[in-house]
Design a protein around this motif. Structure first.
Motif, short mmCIF file in Angstrom:
data_model
loop_
_atom_site.label_atom_id
_atom_site.label_comp_id
_atom_site.label_asym_id
_atom_site.label_seq_id
_atom_site.Cartn_x
_atom_site.Cartn_y
_atom_site.Cartn_z
N GLY A 119 0.78 -1.23 0.00
CA GLY A 119 0.00 0.00 0.00
C GLY A 119 0.81 1.27 0.00
O GLY A 119 0.28 2.36 -0.21
N ASN A 120 2.11 1.18 0.23
CA ASN A 120 2.96 2.35 0.28
C ASN A 120 3.34 2.82 -1.12
O ASN A 120 3.30 2.06 -2.09
CB ASN A 120 4.24 2.07 1.08
N ILE A 121 3.77 4.08 -1.19
CA ILE A 121 4.25 4.64 -2.46
C ILE A 121 5.50 3.88 -2.89
O ILE A 121 6.39 3.61 -2.08
CB ILE A 121 4.56 6.14 -2.29
N ASP A 122 5.56 3.53 -4.17
CA ASP A 122 6.75 2.90 -4.74
C ASP A 122 7.80 3.99 -4.97
O ASP A 122 7.73 4.73 -5.95
CB ASP A 122 6.39 2.19 -6.05
N VAL A 123 8.74 4.10 -4.04
CA VAL A 123 9.70 5.22 -4.05
C VAL A 123 10.55 5.19 -5.32
O VAL A 123 10.83 6.25 -5.92
CB VAL A 123 10.59 5.19 -2.79
N GLU A 124 10.95 4.02 -5.76
CA GLU A 124 11.82 3.95 -6.95
C GLU A 124 11.07 4.36 -8.21
O GLU A 124 11.62 5.03 -9.08
CB GLU A 124 12.42 2.54 -7.09
N ASP A 125 9.80 3.99 -8.30
CA ASP A 125 9.01 4.44 -9.46
C ASP A 125 8.80 5.95 -9.40
O ASP A 125 8.89 6.64 -10.42
CB ASP A 125 7.65 3.72 -9.47
N LEU A 126 8.54 6.47 -8.20
CA LEU A 126 8.39 7.91 -8.04
C LEU A 126 9.68 8.64 -8.44
O LEU A 126 9.65 9.65 -9.15
CB LEU A 126 8.05 8.24 -6.58
N ARG A 127 10.82 8.10 -8.00
CA ARG A 127 12.11 8.71 -8.34
C ARG A 127 12.31 8.74 -9.86
O ARG A 127 12.70 9.74 -10.44
CB ARG A 127 13.24 7.95 -7.66
N ALA A 128 11.99 7.60 -10.49
CA ALA A 128 12.17 7.51 -11.94
C ALA A 128 11.28 8.52 -12.68
O ALA A 128 11.72 9.19 -13.63
CB ALA A 128 11.86 6.09 -12.41
N ARG A 129 10.03 8.64 -12.22
CA ARG A 129 9.11 9.61 -12.87
C ARG A 129 9.57 11.05 -12.62
O ARG A 129 9.48 11.90 -13.50
CB ARG A 129 7.68 9.43 -12.34
N ALA A 130 10.05 11.34 -11.41
CA ALA A 130 10.52 12.69 -11.09
C ALA A 130 11.72 13.07 -11.95
O ALA A 130 11.80 14.19 -12.48
CB ALA A 130 10.86 12.81 -9.61
N ILE A 131 12.65 12.14 -12.12
CA ILE A 131 13.83 12.41 -12.95
C ILE A 131 13.43 12.53 -14.41
O ILE A 131 13.89 13.43 -15.13
CB ILE A 131 14.88 11.28 -12.74
N GLU A 132 12.53 11.65 -14.85
CA GLU A 132 12.07 11.69 -16.24
C GLU A 132 11.44 13.04 -16.58
O GLU A 132 11.62 13.57 -17.68
CB GLU A 132 11.05 10.57 -16.45
N HIS A 133 10.73 13.63 -15.63
CA HIS A 133 9.99 14.89 -15.89
C HIS A 133 10.62 16.08 -15.17
O HIS A 133 9.96 17.10 -14.99
CB HIS A 133 8.53 14.72 -15.45
N LYS A 134 11.90 15.98 -14.79
CA LYS A 134 12.51 17.01 -13.94
C LYS A 134 12.47 18.40 -14.57
O LYS A 134 12.38 19.41 -13.86
CB LYS A 134 13.94 16.64 -13.58
N ASP A 135 12.50 18.50 -15.89
CA ASP A 135 12.49 19.82 -16.54
C ASP A 135 11.12 20.47 -16.47
O ASP A 135 11.00 21.70 -16.59
CB ASP A 135 12.93 19.69 -18.01
N ASN A 136 10.08 19.65 -16.30
CA ASN A 136 8.70 20.17 -16.29
C ASN A 136 7.94 19.86 -15.01
O ASN A 136 6.74 20.10 -14.92
CB ASN A 136 7.91 19.59 -17.48
N LEU A 137 8.64 19.33 -14.01
CA LEU A 137 7.96 18.90 -12.79
C LEU A 137 7.43 20.11 -12.02
O LEU A 137 8.17 21.04 -11.72
CB LEU A 137 8.92 18.10 -11.90
N SER A 138 6.15 20.09 -11.71
CA SER A 138 5.53 21.17 -10.94
C SER A 138 5.33 20.74 -9.49
O SER A 138 5.71 21.46 -8.57
CB SER A 138 4.18 21.55 -11.55
N ALA A 139 4.71 19.57 -9.29
CA ALA A 139 4.31 19.22 -7.93
C ALA A 139 4.11 17.72 -7.77
O ALA A 139 3.90 16.99 -8.74
CB ALA A 139 2.99 19.93 -7.58
N LEU A 140 4.17 17.30 -6.52
CA LEU A 140 3.69 15.99 -6.08
C LEU A 140 2.49 16.24 -5.17
O LEU A 140 2.54 17.13 -4.32
CB LEU A 140 4.77 15.24 -5.30
N MET A 141 1.43 15.46 -5.34
CA MET A 141 0.32 15.48 -4.39
C MET A 141 0.40 14.20 -3.58
O MET A 141 0.35 13.10 -4.13
CB MET A 141 -1.02 15.57 -5.12
#
Length: 947
Positions: A620-642
């Motif tokens: 049930g917890n957030i998949d930290v590695e998937d979150l990291r990968a998505r954050a890096i993938e979109h780092k130039d356009n990342l606005s927020a995490l909810m």
């Protein structure tokens, strides 16, 4: 023991209960329980820096003294807010009655039939006064309702308009200024271009999909919009009208003119001004747009016996369930206020409403005629209740305020005067005397109201309204009192038993917190009154903002958003403005874990963000590695995490600081959903976990009642970098120095009910707040310990603890033919409202007991759930004629001459001994939702007419 301490009254378990509860859980103390529940790296090291707790008596004395700093002037300001007469029978029996204000949203229809009928009355009233086909169960205020109208019209554009990207929306310059500000906020992120102008010079050949008109206009001018609407419709431009509901008792309805949507506020139907709210907005449209309508619709259906039964219609069309495809995130109505406004119409009936409207108009005509005699000329060619006159504004203002009177000063020589239900002949004579003094003329008095009419014949209403018997049978106080009581008896509220809804935090709404709402020096202030007349309010609201800053660890707060979903939107709009202020307009990607609240993606979509859903692990917890990968993938356009914390699964995830750091390292900001703040207060906070902004549901953690599905308040608290972007208001200066436009109509949102949260924090103090959180966690883990031998608990923390709520997995019971809905309905027979059903995981129950429930009540609920588990085990998928499938059992079933069920009447109605003492009877059997959706009826006509 301090028996005058508020915490003693608010918190349920007694000191003598704790050892038993600790033993059941398997801990020695609170310290051990909290250590095993909340990660140590985010625990607060110091107590909250708040003033010492007041007793109830001290607080009530304090709030009365503070209220004296508010100056209640005669208000003729208008602009959508009017003094009104709250019928005492409604004030005492609904507004001040916990049987009405502690109820939850009517998701369990069988034990909400009274409230549902009251809302159906409200919808009927709105449909008939507006001349439309369908209305919802209310929205938050007129400004946001107008924005929802714009969003609906944008959503229902023709295929050709969508293909050609037709995105212009015309706004009449007659619109209320606060409504325009909200429209500006909502339009830009979704790609709508607002064009403000004069409806008389509008170019219909231009590229528009919709328009909105004000009826009457902001300073009282009444226009005949029939020709405009007809021409707009010819050009595929759909028109919304924001209409004053009282005027519709006298003026031709917008529906008769061809409007596609009609919106407004029902505040002047017996709801106090309350410095801006809460008030029930209304929203009415054509039936063809029902699937695009925001909010909730109450509809007529039948129960298992074919009897008339009400429920929330078109359930899956709730906007937040559409997630990123939603056009709206309005998941909060203003039900308590809608109930009051509907009852106002029931009490007065069509004749009474016409009488009030005629008296208001006659008073305005009388005043206009008198001022003309003084050489103060009225400029509206037609008006209902508001006149616009030419005079020296500064001179008039000085004299008026000396006499404790407020007008609205449009400019240096134009004054708007709005007459209301409370205006008497002596009031009119006072206004005449003020203008006589200002013009150096001799004052004179009027002794009767004029019989003249200042409404064109073409706009005089000729159609009937409110012909249903409910609006024509309850005009004495005895009749209305009994009708209200009849409905109240059909509803299960907190005054009967605990409501253990996960994520909804149904805690005590203490009487001492509620009492000030009835005090005239708090509920009678206009939100646009001069600021020096609202010193008590400003002091209280600023103190509450400071208290919430301390609780969250943040630097600034706005109280303007008047629902949790609106708070989400406000927080994201502040983040958007922050990025744009740095030239980072391209930052528009919002990461949202798949476990997030359903409103989160809707809010992000409305804020113009691109949504990327990140994975959740099996626990049930957030998949930290998937979150990291998505954050890096979109780092130039990342606005927020909810992110919701503790999670929607009821767990304090230990990786939260790592998660927030990942977002910051890649240029984004962190939005924390505060729905579960009841597990944080005094123990950790959003700033400590690394968030930049959070919203708080004051109607959850901070004790504002749910009111049957509203009122709510959803302020946002922000760190220093976001303070400059807190929202503004066009009339009263609020917000940051780079403020975004308004989120809701009033500068401080639903200011009146903020008194409740102010009282809650002030009477608990730092120690009481911390104790409340500890007891919320204690109660949840006690219930978990008692229930986990009978129901699988889906998620828990690393040391096996729940936060303040837990999820029971009921999916395996399908092998016995039992669905989670059957458990929810059977709980009614045990005298309980079901926990949250199938959220966030289908086929589950999410339970949150809150700190207010005592040990005996926790045990009663656990006993009921354990008893139901035995009934589940006895059930068979081959035989659906069982006590669960037939639940709930009504009194009518139990008292029939014949009983054909394979279990006894005793088993049906009294499965445990405690029920004999305090039996709650559902008033209908299980409601047939599918029937109601196939045969949609959303007003008071009897169901026989549609069968």
């Amino acid at each position: 023991m301090r028996t005058d301490a508020f915490a003693l009254r608010h918190i349920g378990p007694r000191e003598s209960d704790l050892n038993h509860m600790f033993k059941t859980i398997g801990v020695e103390s609170f310290d051990q329980l909290i250590y095993e529940t909340i990660p140590d790296d985010i625990r607060l090291k110091n107590d909250l820096q708040l003033a010492p707790a007041m007793t109830e008596y001290e607080y009530l004395t304090h709030i009365q003294e503070l209220g004296k700093k508010n100056k209640v002037f005669k208000s003729y300001i208008g602009l959508g807010y009017h003094p009104t007469i709250v019928p005492a029978v409604i004030q005492r029996n609904i507004f001040e009655n916990p049987g009405w204000y502690t109820a939850y949203t009517p998701y369990q229809a069988e034990i909400a039939q009274g409230r549902l009928e009251a809302i159906l009355n409200f919808q009927t009233m709105v449909i008939e006064l507006t001349g439309m086909e369908i209305a919802n169960a209310s929205l938050l205020d007129e400004g946001t309702a107008a924005a929802e109208a714009m969003a609906l019209l944008f959503d229902v554009r023709s295929r050709e308009q969508k293909k050609d990207n037709v995105c212009k929306f015309f706004v009449s310059e007659e619109i209320l200024p606060q409504t325009l500000s909200v429209l500006q906020t909502r339009s830009t992120p979704i790609g709508v271009e607002l064009v403000v102008g004069n409806h008389e010079t509008f170019d219909f050949s231009s590229d528009f999909f919709g328009a909105i008109l004000q009826y009457p206009g902001k300073y009282g001018q009444v226009n005949d919009y029939a020709a405009f609407i007809a021409k707009a419709n010819e050009n595929e431009i759909k028109v919304a009208v924001a209409a004053d509901i009282l005027s519709l008792a006298k003026l031709t309805s917008p529906g008769e003119m061809g409007a596609a949507v009609v919106v407004g506020t029902t505040q002047r139907f017996g709801i106090p001004m309350g410095y801006g709210g809460p008030h029930a907005a209304y929203f009415a449209t054509k039936e063809e747009y029902k699937r695009s309508m925001p909010g909730r619709i109450i509809g007529v259906s039948i129960d298992a016996n074919g009897r008339r039964a009400l429920r929330m219609a078109l359930g899956t069309r709730e906007q937040h369930i559409k997630r990123e495809k939603a056009t709206s995130n309005i998941c909060t109505a203003q039900v308590l206020l809608a109930v009051m406004a509907g009852m106002y119409a029931v009490y007065h009936g069509p004749k009474g409403l016409k009488y009030i409207a005629n008296k208001v108009h006659a008073s305005a005509v009388t005043l206009a005629d008198a001022l003309n005699k003084l050489g103060v000329y009225q400029t509206n060619t037609a008006f209902f209740d508001t006149i616009s006159v030419k005079a020296d504004s500064a001179k008039v203002k000085a004299i008026a305020e000396k006499h404790e009177v407020n007008f609205f000063y449009v400019d240096n020589d134009t004054i708007s005067i709005s007459i209301n239900e409370t205006t008497s002949l002596s009031d009119l004579n006072q206004v005449i005397a003020i203008f006589a003094e200002a013009t150096g003329k001799e004052a004179f008095k009027v002794s009767e109201l004029s019989s003249n009419n200042n409404i064109p014949t073409s706009l005089e209403r000729t159609s009937t309204f409110l012909q249903h018997e409910v609006f024509n049978n309850h005009h004495s106080e005895s009749q209305l009192m009994r009708y209200i009581k009849k409905l109240e008896r059909k509803d299960l509220s907190l005054n009967h038993s605990m409501i253990s809804l996960g994520s909804c935090t149904m805690k005590l709404n203490a009487a001492a917190e509620m009492l000030p709402l009835s005090m005239a020096n708090w509920n009678s202030i206009h939100p646009f009154a001069p600021i020096e007349q609202a010193e008590g309010y400003i002091t209280m609201l600023k103190k509450l903002e400071q208290q919430l800053n301390v609780v969250t660890g943040f630097a600034g707060t706005t109280l303007q958003p008047n629902s949790g979903a609106q708070g989400e939107y406000a927080g994201l709009m502040a983040i958007r403005a922050y990025h744009q202020s740095r030239g980072d307009n391209h930052r528009n990607v919002c990461l949202i874990p798949s476990s997030a609240h359903g409103t989160n993606p809707a809010s992000a979509a409305m804020a113009g963000m691109k949504i990327i859903v990140t994975k959740t692990m099996e626990n049930g917890n957030i998949d930290v590695e998937d979150l990291r990968a998505r954050a890096i993938e979109h780092k130039d356009n990342l606005s927020a995490l909810m992110v919701t914390y503790p999670s929607t699964h009821g767990v304090f995830e230990s990786a939260i600081c790592e998660i927030t750091k990942i977002i910051h390292d890649n240029g984004g900001l962190v939005y924390m959903d505060g729905a579960n703040m009841n597990a944080q207060v005094g123990l950790t906070n959003p700033a400590t976990i690394g968030a930049d902004v959070c919203h708080l549901n004051l109607h959850k953690t901070f004790a504002i009642p749910h009111g049957g599905g509203g009122p709510g308040v959803g302020p946002i608290c922000v760190n220093e970098k976001l303070v400059p972007f807190l929202p503004s208001n066009p009339i009263v200066k609020v917000g940051g120095d780079q403020a975004i436009t308004a989120i809701s109509a009033a500068p401080y949102g639903s200011a009146l009910v903020c008194l409740i949260s102010y009282g809650y924090i002030t009477m608990l103090g730092a120690e009481g707040l911390k104790k409340s959180t500890e007891h919320a966690i204690l109660n949840a883990n006690y219930m978990k310990a008692r229930l986990e031998a009978h129901y699988p608990v889906l998620y828990s923390g690393e040391m096996g603890r729940a936060a303040h709520e837990m999820i029971l997995d009921c999916r395996a019971f399908k092998q016995n033919g039992i669905e989670v809905t059957d458990i929810a309905k059977r709980l009614m027979d045990y005298g309980f409202h079901a926990p949250t059903v199938s959220f966030p995981v289908a086929g589950t129950l999410m339970i949150e007991p809150t700190e207010s429930e005592d040990l005996a009540e926790l045990d009663r609920f656990c006993d009921a759930m354990i008893s139901i588990r035995k009934e589940i085990d006895a059930a068979s998928a081959d035989d659906t004629n069982n006590v669960l499938k037939n639940a709930p059992h009504t009194l009518a079933m139990l008292t029939t001459d014949t009983w054909t069920y394979p279990y006894t009447r005793e088993q049906a109605a009294y499965p445990l001994d405690y029920i004999h003492e305090n039996k709650f009877w559902p008033s209908v059997r299980r409601v047939d939702d599918a029937y109601g959706d196939r045969n949609l009826v959303c007003s008071c006509a009897p169901i026989e007419a549609y069968m």
